[in-house]
Design a protein around this motif. Sequence first.
Motif, PDB file in Angstrom:
ATOM      1  N   UNK A  41       0.735  -1.136   0.142  1.00 27.33           N
ATOM      2  CA  UNK A  41      -0.048  -0.123  -0.135  1.00 27.33           C
ATOM      3  C   UNK A  41       0.922   1.297   0.031  1.00 27.33           C
ATOM      4  N   UNK A  42       1.962   1.132   0.667  1.00 30.31           N
ATOM      5  CA  UNK A  42       2.853   2.345   0.809  1.00 30.31           C
ATOM      6  C   UNK A  42       3.749   2.773  -0.813  1.00 30.31           C
ATOM      7  N   UNK A  43       3.483   1.531  -1.631  1.00 31.11           N
ATOM      8  CA  UNK A  43       3.916   2.008  -2.999  1.00 31.11           C
ATOM      9  C   UNK A  43       2.849   2.906  -3.583  1.00 31.11           C
ATOM     10  N   UNK A  44       1.493   2.882  -3.428  1.00 35.88           N
ATOM     11  CA  UNK A  44       0.665   3.847  -3.815  1.00 35.88           C
ATOM     12  C   UNK A  44       1.092   5.357  -3.281  1.00 35.88           C
ATOM     13  N   UNK A  45       1.437   5.326  -1.941  1.00 36.05           N
ATOM     14  CA  UNK A  45       1.729   6.330  -1.164  1.00 36.05           C
ATOM     15  C   UNK A  45       2.864   7.168  -2.045  1.00 36.05           C
ATOM     16  N   UNK A  46       4.173   6.107  -2.233  1.00 40.75           N
ATOM     17  CA  UNK A  46       5.214   6.519  -2.843  1.00 40.75           C
ATOM     18  C   UNK A  46       4.709   7.328  -4.214  1.00 40.75           C
ATOM     19  N   UNK A  47       3.969   6.820  -4.909  1.00 40.19           N
ATOM     20  CA  UNK A  47       3.785   7.261  -6.241  1.00 40.19           C
ATOM     21  C   UNK A  47       3.011   8.762  -6.191  1.00 40.19           C
ATOM     22  N   UNK A  48       2.288   8.743  -5.076  1.00 38.16           N
ATOM     23  CA  UNK A  48       1.526   9.956  -4.745  1.00 38.16           C
ATOM     24  C   UNK A  48       2.483  10.945  -4.132  1.00 38.16           C
ATOM     25  N   UNK A 333      -1.631  14.294  -2.326  1.00 39.88           N
ATOM     26  CA  UNK A 333      -1.597  14.366  -1.029  1.00 39.88           C
ATOM     27  C   UNK A 333      -2.811  13.710  -0.231  1.00 39.88           C
ATOM     28  N   UNK A 334      -3.814  13.791  -0.743  1.00 42.60           N
ATOM     29  CA  UNK A 334      -5.092  13.151  -0.281  1.00 42.60           C
ATOM     30  C   UNK A 334      -4.896  11.642  -0.314  1.00 42.60           C
ATOM     31  N   UNK A 338      -4.892   9.135   2.788  1.00 46.00           N
ATOM     32  CA  UNK A 338      -5.804   8.236   2.752  1.00 46.00           C
ATOM     33  C   UNK A 338      -5.250   6.814   2.994  1.00 46.00           C
ATOM     34  N   UNK A 339      -4.426   6.466   1.838  1.00 44.25           N
ATOM     35  CA  UNK A 339      -3.772   5.040   1.901  1.00 44.25           C
ATOM     36  C   UNK A 339      -2.945   4.719   2.946  1.00 44.25           C
ATOM     37  N   UNK A 340      -2.110   5.770   3.415  1.00 46.69           N
ATOM     38  CA  UNK A 340      -1.123   5.806   4.486  1.00 46.69           C
ATOM     39  C   UNK A 340      -1.932   5.507   5.868  1.00 46.69           C
ATOM     40  N   UNK A 341      -3.039   6.411   6.115  1.00 47.61           N
ATOM     41  CA  UNK A 341      -3.623   6.246   7.193  1.00 47.61           C
ATOM     42  C   UNK A 341      -4.342   4.884   7.423  1.00 47.61           C
ATOM     43  N   UNK A 342      -4.839   4.343   6.255  1.00 54.10           N
ATOM     44  CA  UNK A 342      -5.443   3.059   5.995  1.00 54.10           C
ATOM     45  C   UNK A 342      -4.604   2.063   6.475  1.00 54.10           C
TER      46      UNK A 342
END
Length: 396
Positions: A41-48, A333-334, A338-342
């Motif tokens: 999931x943090x890979x999604x955050x890294x892209x963002x 950033x949203x 979202x993904x990080x808090x999740x």
Amino acid sequence: MPFAVYVLGLMIFSMTTSEFMVAGMMASLSEEFGVSVAAVGYLISAYAAGMIVGGPLLTVGLLKVPRKQAFLALGGVFLVGQTLGALATSYEMMMAARVITGISSAATFGVSLSIGFTLVHPGALGRAASVILGGLMVATAIGLPAAMVFDQYFGWRASFWGVVVFVLLSGVLGQFVIPATPKPESVSIRGELAAFRNGNLWAAYATSMLIIGATFAAFSYFSPILTDLTGFGAAMVPLLLGIYGVATVAGNIVTGRFADRYMMPILIVGLLTLTVALVFFGLFAHSSVVAMIAVIVVGLAGVPMNPAMTTRITRVANTGSLVTTVHGSVISFGVVVGSSLGGLTIDAGYGLASPLWVGAVLGIIGLLSLLPFLRDTNRRQQTKMHEKKVANCVEQ
């Protein structure tokens, strides 16, 4: 809409498919790199994160480059990052690839919207934004499910290579159909930055961030929630996410058509609907019927608010590349929030349903963020009514 606007949307579709598809192949990537689902999931955050930090910086560096050339150059940078991801042999290598693609994607969003706004008349800005950002919706309807099918039958790397092909196709088409633009010598970095002194712009940014944060807190973990909690088979998840994507396309068509006239009602109704859907999903995550309805409603009400969000930005600021790119960074950033808090709530032991509650809380805060705007609007309306009464009294 000029055909070039649809080509811009195709590029956004290609890049957004890359951003989203990690959410649909969490199990494969987790097994490939030996990490947890939350780490994927943090890979999604890294892209963002790449979109947030690198996008505006790259846009500033390209301000005096003709927009068409900037668009093509950004597509080339994205190709490098996507190819690196397809060849990745470690989690760290994949993380670097996601950051590179995120940086170039953010700047592409801004440049694409800026190009699109020059191709239509002022009254059609919302429609142009809905077509360009419609690539984002189609990515969830077609790109993500297709990537998941490729993952299941040909391996996750095939999905990454598929995106490479589409980005290349978008660039080739862009070379032929996007009108040549002169070098923007008159563009001043100081002038572009002046727009950020507007408090209403930052208020609009905040609402956009919360809308996307609420949506992606849930969406980023739909795959494990639907399989491990609701009980759907792995083969059903691509179909369900495809239905979600179709809902986003349908929602985007509606909001794109009415965003220029009903911007604020779309944001209010959309946020309220999104929040209620996430609450019900969180309460009844084990029910297949509720889960399916919630997925559809989140698709209809979440990301499709983008045209209204973009219309609000153009009204309070301008249509420059930097303003639209920063808006894209705020949206990203949203995604990070979202993904990080999740992921953090899952790691903390609150269960797979916890991201749904994170999304509901962000949705409530998003609704609260609209109150100052509504209060100011009401004050302005009362002032106009008072002035009109005074004028009538004077005439009498």
